[in-house]
Design an enzyme around this catalytic site. Sequence first.
Site, mmCIF file in Angstrom:
data_model
loop_
_atom_site.group_PDB
_atom_site.id
_atom_site.type_symbol
_atom_site.label_atom_id
_atom_site.label_comp_id
_atom_site.label_asym_id
_atom_site.label_seq_id
_atom_site.Cartn_x
_atom_site.Cartn_y
_atom_site.Cartn_z
ATOM 1 C CG HIS A 269 -10.189 -4.767 -1.501
ATOM 2 N ND1 HIS A 269 -10.149 -3.420 -1.779
ATOM 3 C CD2 HIS A 269 -8.936 -5.223 -1.687
ATOM 4 C CE1 HIS A 269 -8.915 -3.081 -2.117
ATOM 5 N NE2 HIS A 269 -8.158 -4.139 -2.072
ATOM 6 C CD GLU B 207 -0.635 -2.618 -7.102
ATOM 7 O OE1 GLU B 207 -0.459 -3.843 -7.211
ATOM 8 O OE2 GLU B 207 -1.546 -2.122 -6.413
HETATM 9 ZN ZN LIG Z 1 -1.351 -4.855 -2.874
#
Ligand SMILES: [Zn+2]
Length: 641
Positions: free
Chosen positions: A500, A371
Amino acid sequence: MWSSTQLLVVLWTVAMGVRGEAGSNVNETAAGEFLDMYNTEAQRVFSANAAVSWAFNTNITDENRQKSIQSDLQTDLWRQNMSHQAAVFNTSGFDPDMQRQFYKIKDIGTAALEDVAKLEELNSVLAQMSTIYSTARVCLTKTDCLPLDPDITREFEKSRNEERLRRLWVGWRDESGKKMRQLYTQFVDLSNEAVKTLGYADTGDYWRSKYETETFEQDVASLFEELKPFYTELHAFVRRRLKAQYGDSVFPASGHIPAHLLGNMWAQQWNSVQNLLMPYPDQPILDVTAEMVKQEYTAERIFHVADDFFASLGLTPMPQEFWNGSMLEKPQDGREVVCHASAWDFYNGIDFRVKQCTEVTMEHFSTAHHEMGHIEYFLQYKHQPVVYRGGANAGFHEAVGDVISLSVETPKHLHDIGLLPTLVENNEADTNFLMAMALQKIAFLPFGYLIDQWRWSVFRGQTHPSDYNKAWWKLRCELQGVSPPVARTEDDFDPGAKFHIPNNTPYIRYFVSFVLQFQFHKALCDAAGHTGPLHTCDIFNSTEAGTKLGEMLSMGSSKVWTEPFQALTNQTRMSAQPLMDYFQPLMTFLQKENGQDKGWQPDCPNLDPISSAGQASLHYLLTALLLLVLSSHALTLNWNC
Ligand SMILES: [Zn+2]
Ligand SMILES: *[C@@H]1O[C@H](CO)[C@@H](O)[C@H](O)[C@H]1NC(C)=O
Ligand SMILES: *[C@@H]1O[C@H](CO)[C@@H](O)[C@H](O)[C@H]1NC(C)=O
Ligand SMILES: *[C@@H]1O[C@H](CO)[C@@H](O)[C@H](O)[C@H]1NC(C)=O
Ligand SMILES: *[C@@H]1O[C@H](CO)[C@@H](O)[C@H](O)[C@H]1NC(C)=O
Ligand SMILES: *[C@@H]1O[C@H](CO)[C@@H](O)[C@H](O)[C@H]1NC(C)=O
Ligand SMILES: *[C@@H]1O[C@H](CO)[C@@H](O)[C@H](O)[C@H]1NC(C)=O
Ligand SMILES: *[C@@H]1O[C@H](CO)[C@@H](O)[C@H](O)[C@H]1NC(C)=O
């Protein structure tokens, strides 16, 4: 003179047919003023939208969802308006960089849906799927109801109880994917309708266009073929070890590994069960989770360790706003949040945040670096116009933090930062280390590849809603060699059980990233003056490596990806070679261990047919009839893990 890259951009624009209706104004000065105006306004509109979306993602309530849907709608309408204004210019005589900016302003994805009711429906459908996913709980008994994060995830990592894992595996799919099947069908239609107005064949075509490579689909397919033998060897070794743990009777004769035994809800990475899988169990274990717990690591400390690494390369440290604004732990005040880790650019040059329900584990240590890699990219390209504040391609964005992790997770570096008390340097320890890395990197390849094989086929209309789940499992069984632990039907919607899909984040970027990151790693290790095998390289402290990485990142998406790529790697194509070089010593070991004991049948094993196909499709039809008109999301504000 135009460079070939510039020419490519122009040809691409023409080929993709981004609509430029009026196209009569050829005044370059006026066009420049328009771009300045766009840039100023875009920062205002996008940062307001990010704030509302952040509020929803860190506090899921009906009120915040409605605000988020409305904000997405307003942002989409603003982008439509800008796209129309941009279309007034005939850009064909303009400077190529200006042409690229105009192309990006007009290429607005699902925001192109002109019918406001439909646009709202699209946004609402997406918000609903996201909510179903993020608020799902699995109840094994009336009182024992578990969220995915952290509880179920933790059980998948730690539990070796086959029956409990199976119940959680099924329960999670019942509570997430199964409840959004109809919403997903609605989403596919609306999204396709939107991008068709821009001249794309379907949503998959639109997503792939972002890679600006005409042969993209073939390129990833041949990379996958090249890497398959590595995966097959790993799969065979893991299957033998898991049979020893769980007994042969749990394993189908088809050679598949039951998907609930690999330490991860989706069997996408297998490192959580690495202690069952070490080639040399007597060597020290490389999972530093226990050591982190012992040293009383906190979420904040994990991120500071990551920050120190970026700083050691001479890259930009995390600003104060990052530490102030981020959500680094799951809130304890009863708020529902989207726990799936993500990194946020607020498009104001000031606010950059991570949202992660961080646990003190090596897995989360790795995710924290991932991240922060996104944030470092944001910081490096924040001076660019808004249209260029993106990765050279999405695979680049996903690769930055992972490249850092390739250094951080070397035994030597873990030892340097005090997380690996004893450093053993011999061939056996080396093989164990490569196995631990392979369980993250090689295990992931078919999964990273197949998610969008499924979606591209769905968007093309080759896979119909009545075959959604069957097509999903065909890919899982054939490419990944894993099988469902219980029979699946078209009542189920197992793709929706993976973040996702409901959150509409394209996935091939992860496959691309897993290939690219080894090319990057090799180039950075060369810059750092590393000698010896690639898997022993740690670029910590190398400002030479940092400078090269920073140069590439700071270009954002201002150029076709091959240009920044070449600047770093001196290559122009994706190549599996560095990845294969990195793992070669392990492959030699596995080939010897496995002999001919490897591979699986392409078809899923026949499992006990619990419900008949007829019932399933009737049920599906009834659900379809009960369809409610509901709602979009176009802009990539945040980069999900
Ligand atoms: Zn990522
Ligand atoms: C081009 O645009 C500029 C700024 O909008 C304006 O001042 C100028 O008169 C325009 N030139 C022509 C030839 O239209
Ligand atoms: C969560 O959102 C609600 C509005 O739906 C608001 O009243 C509440 O204060 C928010 N909680 C936090 C901690 O921000
Ligand atoms: C864009 O929005 C402005 C302000 O709302 C409006 O005046 C203008 O007509 C719109 N332009 C287009 C092309 O939609
Ligand atoms: C745009 O300008 C080019 C010359 O630069 C011209 O050949 C073309 O016909 C124009 N297109 C439109 C749609 O006006
Ligand atoms: C960070 O938060 C502290 C305390 O809430 C505040 O005093 C400070 O101004 C904030 N700094 C920034 C850069 O936002
Ligand atoms: C990193 O560089 C700093 C300053 O140049 C030096 O003090 C430190 O020992 C180096 N650390 C490592 C692990 O090489
Ligand atoms: C880059 O690649 C070219 C062609 O393969 C080669 O001739 C050149 O020496 C390489 N440059 C560097 C700095 O490695």
